[in-house]
Design a protein around this motif. Sequence first.
Motif, PDB file in Angstrom:
ATOM      1  N   LEU A  91       0.757  -1.254  -0.114  1.00  0.00           N
ATOM      2  CA  LEU A  91       0.054   0.063  -0.165  1.00  0.00           C
ATOM      3  C   LEU A  91       0.789   1.161  -0.099  1.00  0.00           C
ATOM      4  N   ALA A  92       1.825   1.091   0.728  1.00  0.00           N
ATOM      5  CA  ALA A  92       3.005   2.455   0.757  1.00  0.00           C
ATOM      6  C   ALA A  92       3.595   2.719  -0.694  1.00  0.00           C
ATOM      7  N   ILE A  93       3.792   1.442  -1.223  1.00  0.00           N
ATOM      8  CA  ILE A  93       4.463   1.926  -2.453  1.00  0.00           C
ATOM      9  C   ILE A  93       3.510   1.952  -3.555  1.00  0.00           C
ATOM     10  N   ALA A  94       2.464   1.519  -3.401  1.00  0.00           N
ATOM     11  CA  ALA A  94       1.487   2.063  -4.524  1.00  0.00           C
ATOM     12  C   ALA A  94       1.096   3.383  -4.302  1.00  0.00           C
ATOM     13  N   ALA A  95       0.627   3.779  -2.999  1.00  0.00           N
ATOM     14  CA  ALA A  95       0.524   5.143  -2.873  1.00  0.00           C
ATOM     15  C   ALA A  95       1.342   6.252  -3.485  1.00  0.00           C
ATOM     16  N   CYS A  96       2.866   5.884  -3.187  1.00  0.00           N
ATOM     17  CA  CYS A  96       3.820   6.597  -3.658  1.00  0.00           C
ATOM     18  C   CYS A  96       3.810   6.754  -5.278  1.00  0.00           C
ATOM     19  N   GLU A  97       3.706   5.579  -5.682  1.00  0.00           N
ATOM     20  CA  GLU A  97       3.536   5.704  -7.053  1.00  0.00           C
ATOM     21  C   GLU A  97       2.462   6.204  -7.754  1.00  0.00           C
ATOM     22  N   LEU A 227      -2.741   1.267   8.359  1.00  0.00           N
ATOM     23  CA  LEU A 227      -2.848   0.984   7.004  1.00  0.00           C
ATOM     24  C   LEU A 227      -3.048   2.328   6.277  1.00  0.00           C
ATOM     25  N   GLU A 228      -3.810   3.439   6.821  1.00  0.00           N
ATOM     26  CA  GLU A 228      -4.014   4.718   6.586  1.00  0.00           C
ATOM     27  C   GLU A 228      -2.485   5.325   6.717  1.00  0.00           C
ATOM     28  N   ALA A 229      -1.807   5.116   7.686  1.00  0.00           N
ATOM     29  CA  ALA A 229      -0.450   5.644   7.781  1.00  0.00           C
ATOM     30  C   ALA A 229       0.282   5.270   6.570  1.00  0.00           C
ATOM     31  N   ALA A 230       0.441   4.207   6.132  1.00  0.00           N
ATOM     32  CA  ALA A 230       1.059   3.475   5.084  1.00  0.00           C
ATOM     33  C   ALA A 230       0.729   4.307   3.790  1.00  0.00           C
ATOM     34  N   ALA A 231      -0.576   4.477   3.584  1.00  0.00           N
ATOM     35  CA  ALA A 231      -0.834   5.264   2.455  1.00  0.00           C
ATOM     36  C   ALA A 231      -0.487   6.750   2.239  1.00  0.00           C
ATOM     37  N   VAL A 232      -0.785   7.269   3.574  1.00  0.00           N
ATOM     38  CA  VAL A 232      -0.305   8.574   3.668  1.00  0.00           C
ATOM     39  C   VAL A 232       1.030   8.842   3.362  1.00  0.00           C
ATOM     40  N   CYS A 233       1.645   8.285   4.156  1.00  0.00           N
ATOM     41  CA  CYS A 233       3.193   8.406   4.093  1.00  0.00           C
ATOM     42  C   CYS A 233       3.815   8.028   2.916  1.00  0.00           C
ATOM     43  N   GLY A 241       0.237  16.180  -3.625  1.00  0.00           N
ATOM     44  CA  GLY A 241       0.074  17.488  -2.984  1.00  0.00           C
ATOM     45  C   GLY A 241      -0.993  17.056  -1.944  1.00  0.00           C
ATOM     46  N   GLN A 242      -1.442  18.247  -1.357  1.00  0.00           N
ATOM     47  CA  GLN A 242      -2.290  18.082   0.091  1.00  0.00           C
ATOM     48  C   GLN A 242      -3.689  17.280  -0.470  1.00  0.00           C
ATOM     49  N   GLY A 243      -4.232  17.606  -1.486  1.00  0.00           N
ATOM     50  CA  GLY A 243      -5.467  17.279  -1.939  1.00  0.00           C
ATOM     51  C   GLY A 243      -5.190  15.329  -2.309  1.00  0.00           C
ATOM     52  N   GLU A 244      -3.947  15.169  -2.765  1.00  0.00           N
ATOM     53  CA  GLU A 244      -3.728  13.646  -3.172  1.00  0.00           C
ATOM     54  C   GLU A 244      -3.473  13.012  -1.882  1.00  0.00           C
ATOM     55  N   ILE A 245      -2.870  13.505  -0.803  1.00  0.00           N
ATOM     56  CA  ILE A 245      -2.711  12.871   0.496  1.00  0.00           C
ATOM     57  C   ILE A 245      -3.985  12.622   1.349  1.00  0.00           C
ATOM     58  N   GLU A 246      -4.747  13.720   1.329  1.00  0.00           N
ATOM     59  CA  GLU A 246      -6.004  13.323   1.974  1.00  0.00           C
ATOM     60  C   GLU A 246      -6.849  12.407   1.225  1.00  0.00           C
ATOM     61  N   GLY A 247      -6.930  12.385  -0.231  1.00  0.00           N
ATOM     62  CA  GLY A 247      -7.761  11.308  -0.686  1.00  0.00           C
ATOM     63  C   GLY A 247      -7.132   9.938  -0.528  1.00  0.00           C
ATOM     64  N   MET A 248      -5.807   9.802  -0.188  1.00  0.00           N
ATOM     65  CA  MET A 248      -5.165   8.306   0.054  1.00  0.00           C
ATOM     66  C   MET A 248      -5.597   8.178   1.382  1.00  0.00           C
ATOM     67  N   ARG A 249      -5.689   9.276   2.312  1.00  0.00           N
ATOM     68  CA  ARG A 249      -6.128   8.840   3.776  1.00  0.00           C
ATOM     69  C   ARG A 249      -7.479   8.250   3.845  1.00  0.00           C
ATOM     70  N   ALA A 252      -7.694   4.894   2.285  1.00  0.00           N
ATOM     71  CA  ALA A 252      -6.918   3.702   3.167  1.00  0.00           C
ATOM     72  C   ALA A 252      -7.777   3.590   4.370  1.00  0.00           C
ATOM     73  N   ARG A 253      -8.600   4.429   4.938  1.00  0.00           N
ATOM     74  CA  ARG A 253      -9.279   4.215   6.080  1.00  0.00           C
ATOM     75  C   ARG A 253     -10.355   3.432   5.834  1.00  0.00           C
ATOM     76  N   LEU A 254     -10.845   3.555   4.834  1.00  0.00           N
ATOM     77  CA  LEU A 254     -12.079   2.572   4.118  1.00  0.00           C
ATOM     78  C   LEU A 254     -11.403   1.119   3.815  1.00  0.00           C
ATOM     79  N   VAL A 255     -10.463   1.214   3.271  1.00  0.00           N
ATOM     80  CA  VAL A 255      -9.509  -0.098   3.055  1.00  0.00           C
ATOM     81  C   VAL A 255      -9.236  -0.865   4.266  1.00  0.00           C
ATOM     82  N   GLY A 256      -8.775   0.090   5.306  1.00  0.00           N
ATOM     83  CA  GLY A 256      -8.501  -0.436   6.615  1.00  0.00           C
ATOM     84  C   GLY A 256      -9.570  -1.155   7.387  1.00  0.00           C
ATOM     85  N   LEU A 257     -10.707  -0.337   7.498  1.00  0.00           N
ATOM     86  CA  LEU A 257     -11.845  -1.148   8.052  1.00  0.00           C
ATOM     87  C   LEU A 257     -12.282  -2.156   7.260  1.00  0.00           C
ATOM     88  N   LEU A 258     -12.327  -2.227   5.942  1.00  0.00           N
ATOM     89  CA  LEU A 258     -12.470  -3.361   5.198  1.00  0.00           C
ATOM     90  C   LEU A 258     -11.851  -4.580   5.456  1.00  0.00           C
TER      91      LEU A 258
END
Length: 337
Positions: A91-97, A227-233, A241-249, A252-258
């Motif tokens: 998740l961290a790598i995919a969010a970075c990419e 999981l949220e932190a992995a995606a956000v980081c 950008g900030q919008g992209e970071i918050e979109g990932m947050r 990832a929250r939804l995926v984490g609860l899933l």
Amino acid sequence: MAKVAPFRVQPRPPLCRDRVMLKFCGRNTSIHATMEGGGDDGFSIERYMASKAATVNEELNRSLPLQHPECLHESMRYSLLAGGKRVRPVLAIAACELVGGDEAAAAPLACAVEMVHAMSLIHDDLPCMDDDDLRRGRPTNHVAFGVSTALLAGDALLALSFEHLARGCAEHGVPADRALRAVAELANAVGTGGLVAGQVVDMASEGVDVSLGTLEYIHMHKTARLLEAAAVCGAIVGGGGQGEIEGMRRYARLVGLLFQVVDDVLDVTRTSEQLGKTAGKDLATGKATYPKLMGIDGARAYAADLLVGAEAELQRFDPTRTEPLRHLARFIAYRQH
């Protein structure tokens, strides 16, 4: 197992304004009927995850050589290199990419997140916590190495995670402000803003009737927050950008609860041999779970809604870069162990 006195929790508000977190949105869809077997666009999440996991596993092995004191490092390596799906590092790598970064820059972060996760599993299994004997099909760390060594191995992995993240960001040219922000995000996910808070409330809730709001609080902190932190980081390190970071947050929250809802369902529908850990433990200890509060069919319907919500969050991004995250959400939804 030591008990913590019950107390009342003020849960976070639901993550979506339409309250998808606590309602089924009027649908009777089953997560198994929504999509059989995944996508038809030629993308293989299995190959993608295997490739990223191989990168992470190589770096994890290099980051933790067997050295003095050997008993400590053997214990750390036992849990860190035990395999697993490596969902958080991927998740961290995919969010970075997704935001234009590359795998090399994200790899130290991915390893740091997995070190935190390994620490949490070691501590979660201890006799003073969940007192589990089986993890990933093997004896838990404290069974193999003793309680004292396991406790210290978890502590050492936590310290190593931040060292590895800081050094790795510097070595790969990640700007210092991004690295510092990633360190702060990951640290918050471990302490009172994440894992530790979730574990305390989880223990306090054993044998107690809890609401969906309290159950959401537990799992948003204990499971989803990392999981949220992995995606956000990942998005931070990648220069999003900030919008992209918050979109990932939000994604990832939804995926984490899933992830947790599916985990709860598997706990009551699969065997210990299939899961590689003790099945039915939550039911036996009186813990609240989504099937317990919603029923199995209700929990599956809830998981379907969480998947829909996660995929919707990806629509704001370049569709040519969202395939890994879209398929990762589906992988989590349909996993069998």
